[in-house]
Design an enzyme around this catalytic site. Sequence first.
Site, mmCIF file in Angstrom:
data_model
loop_
_atom_site.group_PDB
_atom_site.id
_atom_site.type_symbol
_atom_site.label_atom_id
_atom_site.label_comp_id
_atom_site.label_asym_id
_atom_site.label_seq_id
_atom_site.Cartn_x
_atom_site.Cartn_y
_atom_site.Cartn_z
ATOM 1 N N ARG A 1 6.886 3.387 10.541
ATOM 2 C CA ARG A 1 6.969 3.345 12.027
ATOM 3 C C ARG A 1 5.693 3.771 12.687
ATOM 4 N NH1 ARG A 1 12.728 2.964 12.021
ATOM 5 N NH2 ARG A 1 12.681 1.853 14.047
ATOM 6 N N GLN B 1 4.101 -1.807 14.934
ATOM 7 C CA GLN B 1 5.181 -1.935 15.871
ATOM 8 C C GLN B 1 5.421 -3.164 15.994
ATOM 9 O OE1 GLN B 1 4.597 -0.166 19.657
ATOM 10 N NE2 GLN B 1 5.621 1.999 19.070
ATOM 11 N N ASP C 1 8.117 -4.732 13.145
ATOM 12 C CA ASP C 1 9.053 -3.798 13.002
ATOM 13 C C ASP C 1 10.527 -4.406 12.981
ATOM 14 O OD1 ASP C 1 10.757 -1.756 12.750
ATOM 15 O OD2 ASP C 1 9.590 -0.201 13.835
ATOM 16 N N SER D 1 13.327 -2.300 14.523
ATOM 17 C CA SER D 1 13.252 -1.863 15.733
ATOM 18 C C SER D 1 13.849 -3.155 16.425
ATOM 19 C CB SER D 1 12.042 -1.650 16.319
ATOM 20 O OG SER D 1 11.463 -0.355 15.972
ATOM 21 N N TYR E 1 11.873 9.971 11.721
ATOM 22 C CA TYR E 1 13.039 9.989 11.427
ATOM 23 C C TYR E 1 13.916 11.370 11.655
ATOM 24 C CZ TYR E 1 12.774 5.379 10.095
ATOM 25 O OH TYR E 1 12.322 3.856 9.748
HETATM 26 P P1 NAD Z 1 17.551 5.725 13.342
HETATM 27 O O1 NAD Z 1 18.141 4.438 13.517
HETATM 28 O O2 NAD Z 1 17.159 6.274 12.033
HETATM 29 O O3 NAD Z 1 18.534 6.680 13.989
HETATM 30 C C1 NAD Z 1 19.093 6.543 15.165
HETATM 31 C C2 NAD Z 1 19.026 7.881 16.017
HETATM 32 O O4 NAD Z 1 20.196 8.936 15.684
HETATM 33 C C3 NAD Z 1 17.455 8.673 15.818
HETATM 34 O O5 NAD Z 1 17.387 8.749 17.195
HETATM 35 C C4 NAD Z 1 17.943 9.983 15.261
HETATM 36 O O6 NAD Z 1 17.129 10.934 15.557
HETATM 37 C C5 NAD Z 1 19.593 10.115 15.672
HETATM 38 N N1 NAD Z 1 20.164 11.001 14.681
HETATM 39 C C6 NAD Z 1 20.327 11.260 13.499
HETATM 40 N N2 NAD Z 1 21.012 12.323 13.271
HETATM 41 C C7 NAD Z 1 21.624 12.615 14.420
HETATM 42 C C8 NAD Z 1 22.791 13.750 14.525
HETATM 43 N N3 NAD Z 1 23.238 14.246 13.912
HETATM 44 N N4 NAD Z 1 22.986 13.893 16.035
HETATM 45 C C9 NAD Z 1 22.539 12.794 17.076
HETATM 46 N N5 NAD Z 1 21.654 12.119 16.649
HETATM 47 C C10 NAD Z 1 21.255 11.796 15.530
HETATM 48 O O7 NAD Z 1 16.484 5.727 14.411
HETATM 49 P P2 NAD Z 1 15.465 4.407 14.904
HETATM 50 O O8 NAD Z 1 15.829 4.122 16.065
HETATM 51 O O9 NAD Z 1 15.311 3.692 13.808
HETATM 52 O O10 NAD Z 1 14.343 5.562 15.086
HETATM 53 C C11 NAD Z 1 13.540 6.455 14.091
HETATM 54 C C12 NAD Z 1 12.212 6.845 14.611
HETATM 55 O O11 NAD Z 1 11.336 5.968 14.427
HETATM 56 C C13 NAD Z 1 12.275 7.428 15.971
HETATM 57 O O12 NAD Z 1 11.629 8.766 16.006
HETATM 58 C C14 NAD Z 1 11.622 6.368 16.842
HETATM 59 O O13 NAD Z 1 11.058 6.827 18.084
HETATM 60 C C15 NAD Z 1 10.723 5.922 15.694
HETATM 61 N N6 NAD Z 1 10.135 4.418 15.843
HETATM 62 C C16 NAD Z 1 8.981 4.215 15.888
HETATM 63 C C17 NAD Z 1 8.415 2.971 16.044
HETATM 64 C C18 NAD Z 1 6.956 2.676 15.978
HETATM 65 O O14 NAD Z 1 6.036 3.418 16.417
HETATM 66 N N7 NAD Z 1 6.582 1.684 15.308
HETATM 67 C C19 NAD Z 1 9.117 2.026 16.044
HETATM 68 C C20 NAD Z 1 10.514 2.426 16.271
HETATM 69 C C21 NAD Z 1 11.115 3.594 15.869
#
Ligand code: NAD
Length: 364
Positions: free
Chosen positions: A118, A123, A126, A129, A224
């Site tokens: 990520r 991006q 992905d 996403s 994550y």
């Molecule tokens: P995910 O699907 O793994 O989880 C969804 C959300 O649930 C996350 O924001 C996580 O922090 C939250 N979560 C986990 N446990 C929790 C709890 N106990 N209570 C409340 N919330 C909780 O997450 P995602 O959407 O796949 O994103 C994961 C990370 O990757 C994030 O930091 C996101 O910003 C990052 N990301 C980066 C890129 C990139 O730069 N290419 C693209 C997408 C996502």
Amino acid sequence: MKIGVLKEQNDARVAIIPVFVKQLSEKNEVLVQSDAGRSAFYYDEDYEEVGAKICDRSTVLSTSDLIISIYPVEKAELALLKKNCIYISSFQPFADAEISGVLASYQLTALSLDMIPRITIAQAMDVLSSMASISGYKAVLKAAEFLPRYFPMLTTAAGSIPPSKVLILGAGVAGLQAIATAKRLGAVVEAFDTRLAAKEEVQSLGAKFVEVEGAKDEKSAGGYAVEQTEEYKEKQRALIHDKISKADVVITTAQLRGKKAPLLITKAMVEAMRPGSVIVDLAASSGGNCEVTKNKAVIIHNNVTVIGNSDLASEMHMHASQLYSKNIQNFMNVFLKDGALNLDFENPIIKSSCIVYNGEVRST
Ligand code: NAD
């Protein structure tokens, strides 16, 4: 090189749509399984028009040098794949500890889309996403469909209607899209996440960030979320209990990579909700964020509708296929130049996503 596109067995999406086949067929032979895109409204004639050859499943499986599907094929079909072929799919090695060994035993090279890091440069590749964003959007529409109330505030000759209150638990990609969609429909939105980095993003979408102090945020987790302490979980439960009893809709998206989803909504909390309220649990397939969730089912518990569905992206199969295909195109452009293959393990995208190379399991 022969590039094969399989029809999904239990999903209406297709991994590659005709517009990408056009580019691929300039330097390669592209084999598309008959009716691969039909459910997503991409027809065999559309693929043929841009140079693909329509074949039966066994031909695609047994003759492709590079093969692509959204979900991995059943283990029995792996035996049909050409030795040393490259297989692109979402193998989910974090959830299935055996899969890399199984793929290696068939002498394959496996590129796992869910393992693409990520990071900013990745991006555009992905798929997690792209699909999470669709799920977040669709979750709000589902909730609106089941909710026996309006989302927006309305002033009518028959009286005023206050806006619905929507609580989003987990403000990652799906959660942020859910916030944006619920706001567009006119709801009052609050959101909660253990990652403090989410606070600014939530606020920039016009929602209120619900904060529980003392969250463990792990830099080494690649963005994550990480498992929280028991003390934090207690504080979190008390706050969610209070917020949930005032919400009309709760959308939960919280995931912990490779682990069971955190339990955020207990049965007692569901029972504290108002009759007619709706919960959409997008973490249903990894155990659910809500204690009463049933995966792939809509149930009613104490007059609250609970929708357990982690596959909402496949219900918007046309756009989901389009985004999936573009993500794969961007990914393949990293290692396929002028029809020639170059898997550069110095490149972080290849290093992370290549889980098996020519029958050898790689450490990820
Ligand atoms: P995910 O699907 O793994 O989880 C969804 C959300 O649930 C996350 O924001 C996580 O922090 C939250 N979560 C986990 N446990 C929790 C709890 N106990 N209570 C409340 N919330 C909780 O997450 P995602 O959407 O796949 O994103 C994961 C990370 O990757 C994030 O930091 C996101 O910003 C990052 N990301 C980066 C890129 C990139 O730069 N290419 C693209 C997408 C996502």
